[in-house]
Design an enzyme around this catalytic site. Structure first.
Site, short mmCIF file in Angstrom:
data_model
loop_
_atom_site.label_atom_id
_atom_site.label_comp_id
_atom_site.label_asym_id
_atom_site.label_seq_id
_atom_site.Cartn_x
_atom_site.Cartn_y
_atom_site.Cartn_z
N GLU A 195 0.85 -1.20 0.00
CA GLU A 195 0.00 0.00 0.00
C GLU A 195 0.87 1.24 0.00
OE1 GLU A 195 -2.21 0.51 3.59
OE2 GLU A 195 -0.45 0.32 4.90
N ASN A 232 0.85 5.23 1.57
CA ASN A 232 0.22 6.25 2.40
C ASN A 232 0.81 7.60 1.99
OD1 ASN A 232 -1.32 4.43 3.86
ND2 ASN A 232 0.28 4.10 5.38
N LEU A 276 3.47 52.85 21.59
CA LEU A 276 2.95 51.98 22.64
C LEU A 276 1.50 52.31 22.94
CD1 LEU A 276 6.11 52.20 24.90
CD2 LEU A 276 5.37 50.18 23.62
N HIS A 328 13.72 62.83 22.71
CA HIS A 328 13.22 63.40 21.47
C HIS A 328 14.21 64.46 20.97
CE1 HIS A 328 10.24 64.46 18.47
NE2 HIS A 328 10.42 65.74 18.75
N VAL A 354 1.70 61.76 22.24
CA VAL A 354 3.07 61.66 21.73
C VAL A 354 3.87 62.90 22.11
CG1 VAL A 354 4.49 61.49 19.65
CG2 VAL A 354 2.37 60.18 19.82
N ASP A 355 5.08 62.66 22.66
CA ASP A 355 6.04 63.71 23.01
C ASP A 355 5.44 64.78 23.92
OD1 ASP A 355 7.90 62.44 21.37
OD2 ASP A 355 7.34 63.61 19.61
#
Length: 1008
Positions: free
Chosen positions: A288, A290, A899, A915, A950-951
Site C-alpha cells: 500500500e 500512504n 505603545l 526626542h 506623543v512627546d
C-alpha cells in the site's frame, strides 16, 4: 525570522511532529489543532481550537495569527484538499495535493497506477459488485485472500483472510454491511504475499526522493503477532532486514518510480510518501501507499532525524531536496511501544487517569500522546491508542528494554501493550551475526572516531607551557615556559554529581563540560593558583559518539574560558556497569602559584575584614539529588515550563545552566594582593565552605538581603519545605565565590568585579564566640521568600563606607543601531551609577543594538512586532518580559513603535524617551527639519516621561544645541545626537537614583 507553525491532527504522530518542529531555532511557536494533552502546553507547543475541516476559516486563522507553515499529519484532510485550499489562499502547507493523495485515498487508483508504471505489487482485482469479487476469490490462480476497502478507513480497512470463505465474508462485511462506510463502496482483492513486512518512507519534492531509514510496524494487538489487527501497537527503526543495497533498490524501483509516475501524469507528489512493502523471494512488492507519516512509525523516525525538520520541509516544498538531503543519526535504534485502552480495538472506557509521565521522561524517554485529554489538570484517556513511549539507544535490544521499562513506569490501569516490538529484527540479528568485541559492548571504532573528533578541540586549548596534542601516553607541561619562577603545584579533582541525570534525561550534554571544568578550576583558584591543564574521564556502558563528543567538546570550550589546556583524558566503555544512556564524568585540574602568592593568607585575615560575594549562575553542580527529590514531590518533569528562571525555559534548561568559571575574572584580582582568601561555594554550601579558608577563631556574618538570590532557590525552599539551614548547607544560594578583603580594599575590589560580573559586599568577619556556629546567615528566609528578578538589584558600596544601596533595574527598548543605548550602557557600568541595565529588547531581529548589548554582557530579547496580530498583543508580550526581568525603569532608545495607552498607563512614571528637539516645540517625526524650516537659532534634545499623547510627558532633562549658519538637517542631527548621548544618561541617573519622580499630577518632583 522565527516562524509560527500549525500542525493539523491529534495523535501520537502529530505530537512527534510538533516535538521535532519545536526543536528548530527558526520556529517560534508550534500550534496543534486540535491536539491532545501532550501538546496542550509544552514549551513552544500549544493547542489551537481552530476548525481544520473548514479550510476557509483555517486559512484566515493562519493569516491573522501569522502562521508561516501548516504541516498536515493525518490522511483525511489531505484527501479533502487541505493543501490545495491553503496554498491557493497563500498559506504554505506541507503535504501532497488531493489528486496526489489518491495514492492512499483510493486503493483502486493506487493499484492501477502501479500497474501503469510497472511498480512491483501483488496481483489484484478491483470490484464494485460483491458477487464478482467473491467469484474472483474462488477462481484466481493465486491465493486471493487479502481484501481491502478502497477508500480511507483509518488504517483498519484491510482483512487478511485464512481461506476463501473468510475472504468472501470480508467482502460481504465491507460491501453489504458497510463495515467501513463509504470507504468500502469499491473493494480491492489482492494476492496474499509471503515475507517480511516493512515501511519505507521518503521525502519527495515532486522530482527527487530522499529515503528515511526503514521501519517496521506491529499491527497485531498481542505479543507474537497474535490477536486482532489494530492501527499499530509499536514500531522500531531501522530494520536490519533491509540492507543498504536493498534500500537503494527500493528507492529506485518503488519510491523514485512512483514520484516520476505522478509527475508524468501531471500530479507532482510533494510531501512524505510511505510505501508499505513485503520483502518477498521475488523482491520487494508494494502492499500500500500512504500519503503521510505513519503512526507509530513517525514516533521512531523523527527521534532519529538529525537535521532540522523545519528546514527539511522548506527544502522539500521548494524543490531543493536533491541538493540538501536530510541527515539521520547513525548507530542508533529507536523503539516505540503503544499503550492502548482496555478493550481496544473494540469498545473501551474513556477518562482513565494516567500518571507517572514525568518519571518516564526523566528516564531519558519520550512520551508521545495520542488519545489523551486534560481533565481538572490531570491527563486522562480519550481514545483507543493512548500513548507511545519511545526510546533511542545504541542498539535495538537496549532500546526495547528501555521502552518497556518506560511503559511499566506509566500508571495507566488496564492498559494493553506489547512487550516484543522488534522481535523479528532481534531474531534476524541473532541469526546472521557472529560475535565480535563490539557485540560485548565495546566499540573500538567508535572510540577512535571520538578521539579524531575531539583532537582539534583540544588543540585549540594550547597555551604557554604545552601544545595540547592528544594521542600520547601522557601529557607534558613546561612550567618555565609558562613563566613561573618558584611555583607550587596545586591539583583538584571533582565531578558534576547527579546533574548528570538531568542532562541525560533532557539529552542536553554540552553544558556538563563547563560544569566539570568549573568545579575543578574554581577549587584550584582557592589556593591562588592559575589553572594550567585539565584531564577528563568519561565512562559509559555503551559509547554514543555524538553524546561523548558533545560533553568533551564542552570541556574543551570551558578550558579555553578558564585559560587552561585540555591535555588528555580517558574514555572508558564498560558494558554492564552503566545502564543504557548513562555515563559518568570526572575532571582533574593542575595549577600553579608562586610560593609567595599562595592563598589563603591566614595570618593576614582579621576581625572586621569584608566578605565580597560573586554571583553564581544558579544551582551550579551541587545539591542535585535534593533538587530531583523536590521535583518529584512537586510532580514536575524536566520538560515542564519552569516556575523559576526566564520566560519560555523548561525546568531542565534552567537546572542545566552551566556553572560559572571564575579564573579569568579573579586571577588579576588575586594577583593584586588585595584578596586574603577565596572560598569556592561548592558542596556544603555557604555554611561549610567559607570556614575552610579562615582561622578557627573567626566567624562569618552574612546578610542575605545584600545579594541577589536566583528564583530557583526560592522555589526549592518553598516547594521542598527546606529549612534555612538546609538551604545554606546544601546550596550556594546565589553566591558562587566569596572573597575576604580588608575594609580599605573592599570598594576597589568590588568595582573591579562589578565591571564584569555581579558582586556585592555580603558580610564581614567577627570574633567567634565559644560554642557559636562558624557561619551565621541573617535574613536568609526573608530573602528566599522574596527572591527573584525583582529583588536582585545590585548593591553598590558608597565612598564613605560599606552601606549598600539598591541599583534600579533598567530595560532598554530599541529598534536599530542603539547609539543612545551605548551611552546608557557606559553610564550604568560606572560604579557610582544607580542604574543596572538588565535586558535590551528589540522589535527587530539582528540589529546592531543587540550586538552592543551582548558585547556588554547584557541579556537580549527580540519581540518581533510582525509576529503579532495587534499592538495590544505585542505590548502585552513586552510587558510580560519586563516583569520577568524585574524591571523597574524602561528607556526607549530609538524604539520605533507607538505603545498602547494601556501599556503607558501601567508604566507611568517609569518610562523614559528622548526626542531630538526642545519640547514642546517640534513634536513628532523630522524634528530637525521642522527646526530648520522654522528658522530657530537653538535646537536640542529632551528626555521626558512618556505620556499617552506623543512627546507630551513631563520633561526631565533638556540640552540646547545652537543652530549654525549653513546647518543642514544632517549636520544638525549629528550635533543633537552628541547632546543626546549626554542628556539621556543624565536623565537615567536622576530617575534611577530617585532624585526625580513623576508626581500624581503629571509634573516632576525633585528630591534632595
Amino acid at each position: 525570522m522565527a516562524e509560527r507553525v500549525l500542525v493539523v491532527g491529534s495523535g501520537g504522530r502529530e505530537h512527534a511532529l510538533a516535538w521535532k518542529l519545536a526543536q528548530s531555532s527558526q520556529v517560534q511557536q508550534v500550534l496543534v489543532a486540535p491536539g491532545n494533552a501532550g501538546t496542550a502546553s509544552c514549551g513552544k507547543i500549544s493547542n489551537s481550537e481552530v476548525s481544520v475541516s473548514n479550510h476557509t476559516i483555517l486559512a484566515q486563522f493562519c493569516k491573522d495569527h501569522h502562521v508561516g507553515l501548516v504541516v498536515v499529519g493525518p490522511e483525511v484532510p489531505l484527501a479533502a484538499g487541505i493543501v490545495d485550499d491553503l496554498t491557493a489562499a497563500g498559506v504554505p502547507c506541507f503535504g501532497p495535493s488531493a489528486k496526489a493523495a489518491q495514492l492512499e485515498a483510493s486503493k483502486s487508483f493506487s493499484k492501477a497506477f502501479m500497474e501503469r508504471h510497472s511498480i512491483p505489487t501483488a496481483r489484484y482485482g478491483s470490484f464494485t459488485d460483491a458477487q464478482e469479487a467473491c467469484n474472483y476469490i474462488r477462481t484466481a490462480e493465486f491465493p486471493a485472500l487479502v481484501v481491502k476497502a478502497s477508500g480511507l478507513a483509518a488504517g483498519k480497512g484491510v482483512i487478511v483472510a485464512r481461506d476463501q470463505d473468510e475472504a468472501c465474508q470480508a467482502v460481504m462485511d465491507i460491501m453489504k454491511d458497510r463495515a467501513f462506510g463509504s470507504a468500502g463502496e469499491t473493494v480491492v482483492v489482492e494476492e496474499l504475499l509471503e515475507g517480511e513486512e516493512v515501511s519505507c518512507l521518503c521525502f519527495s519534492d515532486g522530482s527527487s526522493v530522499s529515503p528515511m531509514p526503514p521501519a517496521q510496524d506491529h499491527k497485531r494487538l498481542q505479543d507474537g503477532d497474535l490477536g486482532p489487527n489494530t492501527g499499530g501497537m509499536g514500531a522500531y527503526c531501522p530494520t536490519p532486514q533491509v540492507s543498504q543495497e536493498l534500500l537503494r533498490d527500493i528507492r529506485e524501483t518503488v519510491l523514485q518510480k512512483t514520484v516520476d509516475g505522478m509527475k508524468e501524469e501531471g500530479t507532482p507528489y510533494v510531501g512524505v510518501l510511505y510505501a508499505g512493502l513485503m520483502l518477498t523471494k521475488q523482491g520487494p512488492k508494494v502492499l500500500e501507499f500512504n500519503c503521510r507519516f505513519g503512526d507509530p512509525e513517525c514516533q521512531v523516525l523523527l527521534p532519529l532525524l538529525q537535521s532540522d525538520l523545519y528546514e527539511v520541509i522548506l527544502k522539500t516544498m521548494s524543490g531543493k531536496l536533491a541538493s540538501s538531503a536530510p541527515v539521520w543519526h547513525q548507530d542508533s535504534s529507536a523503539v516505540t511501544v503503544v499503550m492502548a485502552s482496555a478493550g481496544y480495538p473494540g469498545s473501551y472506557k474513556k477518562g482513565v487517569e494516567i500518571t507517572g509521565l514525568s518519571q518516564v521522561q526523566d528516564m531519558g524517554l519520550q512520551v508521545f500522546h495520542a488519545g489523551t485529554t486534560l481533565k481538572d489538570g490531570a491527563v486522562v484517556s480519550s481514545g483507543g491508542r493512548v500513548l507511545t513511549v519511545t526510546a533511542v539507544r545504541s542498539s535495538l535490544e537496549t532500546a526495547l528494554q528501555a521502552a518497556n521499562r518506560g511503559v511499566a513506569a506509566v500508571g495507566f490501569p488496564g492498559s494493553v501493550y506489547r512487550h516484543d516490538i522488534g522481535h523479528r529484527a532481534i531474531a534476524h540479528l541473532s541469526k546472521h551475526r557472529g560475535l565480535t568485541y563490539k557485540d560485548s559492548g565495546v566499540d573500538i571504532a567508535a572510540g577512535n572516531k571520538l578521539v579524531d573528533m575531539i583532537k582539534p578541540l583540544a588543540k585549540a586549548t594550547s597555551r604557554a607551557g604545552c601544545n595540547a596534542e592528544l594521542g600520547g601516553f601522557a601529557g607534558l607541561f613546561d612550567l618555565k615556559a609558562a613563566g613561573f619562577i618558584d611555583p607550587i603545584l596545586v591539583s583538584g579533582t571533582d565531578g558534576v554529581g547527579t546533574k548528570l541525570k538531568i542532562a541525560q534525561a533532557c539529552s542536553q550534554h554540552g553544558g556538563l563540560g563547563q560544569d566539570l571544568v568549573a568545579m575543578c578550576v574554581n577549587d584550584v583558584l582557592a589556593q591562588g593558583a592559575e589553572p594550567l591543564f585539565f584531564l577528563d574521564y568519561f565512562s559509559c556502558g555503551s559509547l554514543d559518539v555524538d553524546v561523548a563528543a558533545s560533553v568533551v567538546g564542552g570541556i574543551a570550550k570551558a578550558c579555553e574560558m578558564a585559560g587552561c589546556a585540555l591535555l588528555g583524558g580517558e574514555t572508558a566503555e564498560m558494558p554492564g556497569v552503566y545502564a543504557p544512556g548513562e555515563y559518568d564524568l570526572a575532571g582533574f585540574c593542575v595549577g600553579a602559584v608562586e610560593r609567595g602568592a599562595l592563598l589563603p593568607r591566614l595570618g593576614d585575615i582579621a576581625e572586621g575584614d569584608m566578605l565580597i560575594g560573586v554571583a553564581s549562575s544558579g544551582v551550579h553542580s551541587n545539591g542535585f539529588s535534593l533538587v530531583r527529590k523536590v521535583l518529584e514531590k512537586a510532580d514536575l518533569s524536566y520538560s515542564s515550563p519552569a516556575p523559576f528562571g526566564k520566560s519560555g525555559q523548561t525546568v531542565g534548561e534552567v537546572l542545566l545552566t552551566p556553572t560559572k568559571i571564575y579564573s579569568r575574572l579573579l586571577l588579576p584580582i588575586l594577583r593584586s594582593g588585595a584578596v586574603k582568601a577565596y572560598a569556592h561555594i561548592t558542596g556544603g554550601g555557604l555554611l561549610e565552605n567559607i570556614p575552610r579558608v579562615l582561622p578557627r577563631e573567626l566567624a562569618v556574618d552574612l546578610d542575605a538581603s545584600r545579594w541577589s538570590i536566583p528564583p530557583v532557590f526560592s522555589w526549592l525552599h518553598k516547594e521542598g519545605g527546606l529549612s534555612e539551614e538546609e538551604m545554606a548547607r546544601t546550596f550556594n544560594c546565589g553566591l558562587g565565590a566569596v572573597l575576604v578583603v580588608s575594609p580599605l580594599d573592599a570598594q576597589r575590589v568590588l568595582r573591579q568585579l562589578q565591571a564584569q560580573e555581579e558582586a556585592w559586599i555580603v558580610g564581614s568577619l567577627a570574633h567567634k564566640q565559644p560554642g557559636a556556629e562558624p557561619v551565621a546567615v541573617r535574613n536568609l528566609k526573608h530573602s528566599l521568600l522574596n527572591a527573584g528578578p525583582a529583588s536582585s538589584a545590585e548593591l553598590v558600596v558608597e565612598q564613605n563606607g560599606t552601606a549598600p544601596r539598591k541599583r534600579t533595574r533598567v530595560a532598554v527598548l530599541i529598534s536599530g543601531t542603539g547609539t543612545n543605548l551605548q551611552a546608557l550602557i557606559e553610564q550604568a557600568k560606572r560604579p557610582s551609577s544607580s542604574a543596572e541595565i538588565v535586558v535590551v529588547i528589540s522589535n527587530r531581529p539582528g540589529v546592531q543594538g543587540l550586538k552592543r548589548a551582548s558585547l556588554a554582557g547584557i541579556q537580549t530579547r527580540v519581540v518581533d512586532h510582525k509576529l503579532y496580530g495587534s499592538r495590544a498583543e505585542f505590548d502585552s508580550t513586552i510587558d510580560r518580559m519586563l516583569e520577568e526581568f524585574g524591571v523597574e525603569l524602561v528607556c526607549l532608545a530609538g524604539f520605533m513603535r507607538i505603545l498602547t495607552g494601556t501599556f503607558v498607563k501601567k508604566w507611568n512614571g517609569k518610562l523614559l524617551n528622548i526626542h531630538p528637539s526642545l519640547l514642546p516645540s517640534f513634536k513628532g517625526v523630522n524634528a530637525q527639519k521642522q527646526a530648520l524650516q522654522a528658522g530657530v537659532r537653538v535646537a536640542g534634545c529632551t528626555v521626558h516621561f512618556v505620556a499617552e499623547e506623543v512627546d507630551a510627558g513631563a520633561i526631565i532633562v533638556q540640552e540646547a544645541v545652537p543652530v549654525t549658519v549653513g546647518d543642514t538637517e544632517e549636520s544638525l542631527c549629528d550635533r543633537i545626537r552628541e547632546a543626546e548621548h549626554r542628556a539621556f544618561p543624565a536623565a537615567l541617573e536622576l530617575v534611577a537614583s530617585g532624585a526625580v519622580q513623576l508626581g500624581e499630577d503629571g509634573h516632576i518632583t525633585w528630591k534632595s
